[in-house]
Design a protein around this motif. Sequence first.
Motif, PDB file in Angstrom:
ATOM      1  N   SER A   1      17.777  43.367  -5.171  1.00  0.00           N
ATOM      2  CA  SER A   1      16.566  44.209  -5.094  1.00  0.00           C
ATOM      3  C   SER A   1      16.282  44.862  -6.447  1.00  0.00           C
ATOM      4  O   SER A   1      15.125  44.922  -6.892  1.00  0.00           O
ATOM      5  CB  SER A   1      16.753  45.293  -4.032  1.00  0.00           C
ATOM      6  OG  SER A   1      16.957  44.729  -2.766  1.00  0.00           O
ATOM      7  N   ALA A   2      17.330  45.359  -7.107  1.00  0.00           N
ATOM      8  CA  ALA A   2      17.137  46.039  -8.389  1.00  0.00           C
ATOM      9  C   ALA A   2      16.652  45.077  -9.470  1.00  0.00           C
ATOM     10  O   ALA A   2      15.752  45.409 -10.246  1.00  0.00           O
ATOM     11  CB  ALA A   2      18.453  46.692  -8.832  1.00  0.00           C
ATOM     12  N   VAL A   3      17.226  43.878  -9.515  1.00  0.00           N
ATOM     13  CA  VAL A   3      16.813  42.914 -10.542  1.00  0.00           C
ATOM     14  C   VAL A   3      15.368  42.461 -10.293  1.00  0.00           C
ATOM     15  O   VAL A   3      14.577  42.341 -11.233  1.00  0.00           O
ATOM     16  CB  VAL A   3      17.771  41.709 -10.572  1.00  0.00           C
ATOM     17  CG1 VAL A   3      17.251  40.625 -11.516  1.00  0.00           C
ATOM     18  CG2 VAL A   3      19.164  42.149 -11.017  1.00  0.00           C
ATOM     19  N   LEU A   4      15.021  42.220  -9.025  1.00  0.00           N
ATOM     20  CA  LEU A   4      13.641  41.814  -8.713  1.00  0.00           C
ATOM     21  C   LEU A   4      12.653  42.921  -9.096  1.00  0.00           C
ATOM     22  O   LEU A   4      11.589  42.645  -9.680  1.00  0.00           O
ATOM     23  CB  LEU A   4      13.507  41.481  -7.215  1.00  0.00           C
ATOM     24  CG  LEU A   4      14.195  40.190  -6.765  1.00  0.00           C
ATOM     25  CD1 LEU A   4      14.055  40.021  -5.255  1.00  0.00           C
ATOM     26  CD2 LEU A   4      13.602  38.980  -7.475  1.00  0.00           C
ATOM     27  N   LEU A   5      12.996  44.164  -8.773  1.00  0.00           N
ATOM     28  CA  LEU A   5      12.121  45.274  -9.167  1.00  0.00           C
ATOM     29  C   LEU A   5      12.046  45.380 -10.689  1.00  0.00           C
ATOM     30  O   LEU A   5      10.968  45.638 -11.253  1.00  0.00           O
ATOM     31  CB  LEU A   5      12.647  46.586  -8.573  1.00  0.00           C
ATOM     32  CG  LEU A   5      11.850  47.853  -8.927  1.00  0.00           C
ATOM     33  CD1 LEU A   5      10.400  47.729  -8.451  1.00  0.00           C
ATOM     34  CD2 LEU A   5      12.497  49.095  -8.298  1.00  0.00           C
ATOM     35  N   GLY A   6      13.174  45.163 -11.363  1.00  0.00           N
ATOM     36  CA  GLY A   6      13.182  45.193 -12.822  1.00  0.00           C
ATOM     37  C   GLY A   6      12.270  44.129 -13.410  1.00  0.00           C
ATOM     38  O   GLY A   6      11.544  44.378 -14.377  1.00  0.00           O
TER      39      GLY A   6
ATOM     40  N   ALA B   1       9.158  44.782 -15.733  1.00  0.00           N
ATOM     41  CA  ALA B   1       9.339  44.358 -17.131  1.00  0.00           C
ATOM     42  C   ALA B   1       8.190  43.489 -17.629  1.00  0.00           C
ATOM     43  O   ALA B   1       7.802  43.596 -18.806  1.00  0.00           O
ATOM     44  CB  ALA B   1      10.665  43.603 -17.276  1.00  0.00           C
ATOM     45  N   LEU B   2       7.644  42.635 -16.771  1.00  0.00           N
ATOM     46  CA  LEU B   2       6.588  41.714 -17.229  1.00  0.00           C
ATOM     47  C   LEU B   2       5.360  42.459 -17.760  1.00  0.00           C
ATOM     48  O   LEU B   2       4.934  42.204 -18.901  1.00  0.00           O
ATOM     49  CB  LEU B   2       6.209  40.746 -16.112  1.00  0.00           C
ATOM     50  CG  LEU B   2       5.062  39.784 -16.457  1.00  0.00           C
ATOM     51  CD1 LEU B   2       5.383  38.973 -17.701  1.00  0.00           C
ATOM     52  CD2 LEU B   2       4.758  38.859 -15.277  1.00  0.00           C
TER      53      LEU B   2
ATOM     54  N   GLY C   1      17.181  53.238  -9.841  1.00  0.00           N
ATOM     55  CA  GLY C   1      18.015  53.537 -11.011  1.00  0.00           C
ATOM     56  C   GLY C   1      18.509  52.275 -11.699  1.00  0.00           C
ATOM     57  O   GLY C   1      18.439  52.136 -12.918  1.00  0.00           O
ATOM     58  N   LEU C   2      18.975  51.306 -10.897  1.00  0.00           N
ATOM     59  CA  LEU C   2      19.471  50.058 -11.475  1.00  0.00           C
ATOM     60  C   LEU C   2      18.342  49.256 -12.113  1.00  0.00           C
ATOM     61  O   LEU C   2      18.521  48.620 -13.156  1.00  0.00           O
ATOM     62  CB  LEU C   2      20.163  49.223 -10.394  1.00  0.00           C
ATOM     63  CG  LEU C   2      21.423  49.824  -9.759  1.00  0.00           C
ATOM     64  CD1 LEU C   2      21.960  48.907  -8.680  1.00  0.00           C
ATOM     65  CD2 LEU C   2      22.489  50.064 -10.821  1.00  0.00           C
ATOM     66  N   ALA C   3      17.162  49.279 -11.483  1.00  0.00           N
ATOM     67  CA  ALA C   3      16.013  48.553 -12.038  1.00  0.00           C
ATOM     68  C   ALA C   3      15.609  49.131 -13.395  1.00  0.00           C
ATOM     69  O   ALA C   3      15.253  48.393 -14.320  1.00  0.00           O
ATOM     70  CB  ALA C   3      14.837  48.620 -11.066  1.00  0.00           C
ATOM     71  N   LEU C   4      15.680  50.443 -13.511  1.00  0.00           N
ATOM     72  CA  LEU C   4      15.353  51.071 -14.800  1.00  0.00           C
ATOM     73  C   LEU C   4      16.339  50.642 -15.883  1.00  0.00           C
ATOM     74  O   LEU C   4      15.958  50.431 -17.036  1.00  0.00           O
ATOM     75  CB  LEU C   4      15.355  52.598 -14.644  1.00  0.00           C
ATOM     76  CG  LEU C   4      14.230  53.177 -13.778  1.00  0.00           C
ATOM     77  CD1 LEU C   4      14.401  54.684 -13.612  1.00  0.00           C
ATOM     78  CD2 LEU C   4      12.870  52.871 -14.385  1.00  0.00           C
TER      79      LEU C   4
END
Length: 228
Positions: free
Chosen positions: A38-43, A47-48, A97-100
């Motif tokens: 979930s965090a990587v997908l949100l990141g 990011a794009l 937090g992880l996505a940030l």
Amino acid sequence: MTCYGRFTGNKWICDDYVRDRWDEIVDATVSHLGLTVSAVLLGIVLALPLALLARRSPRLEAAVLGVASGIYTIPSLALLPLLVPFTGLTATTVVIGLALYCLTILVRAFLDGLRAVPDDVKESAIGLGYGRARLLTRIELPLALPVVLAGVRVATVSTVALATVGTIVAHGGLGDLINHGRLTDFKAELLTASVLCVMIALFLDGLLLALQHVLTPWARTRGLEVSR
């Protein structure tokens, strides 16, 4: 007699612990996997557009990368509590937090990938009538995939490790078991959870590598041509 009882020893490797706490271990593993993905997908979603904004000018690039790098310097033990007033003691706090933290890697990956697209390819597409949106989605992003996915792999592996910190808001997946094992000096729990973290990182990295292999066949062909 078990290998983890108070009076029967406290061993690092204990099949009885894994068997007796199987449901708890599975729940923690699934939770850890869910937090990471979930965090990587949100990141990626965040990011794009930031990368597209950053490539407009050197000043915007410096600002975007500066903010992303600034967030990364905030210790996770401080960042998650800062989000709690807004998102509460929930898994959402950990995911955000992880996505940030992913942004500093993913924004650079998108920027480098988009810049790696040859200018003559873009000019040819524009000459064929491609608009800005179509140029981005049909030409630039597909050709940027090898670089972008390399960044996603790095972000994913680092997120697997960082997700354990979510235990400070009671949503750390395997981090909850690691923290409990550390506090109670429960060796089998500590080692089992740590090994599972490594296995999740290897599994996700292998999955992304396979995805890159399938989505970028031209990169393999180019590599073979170079090696000849």
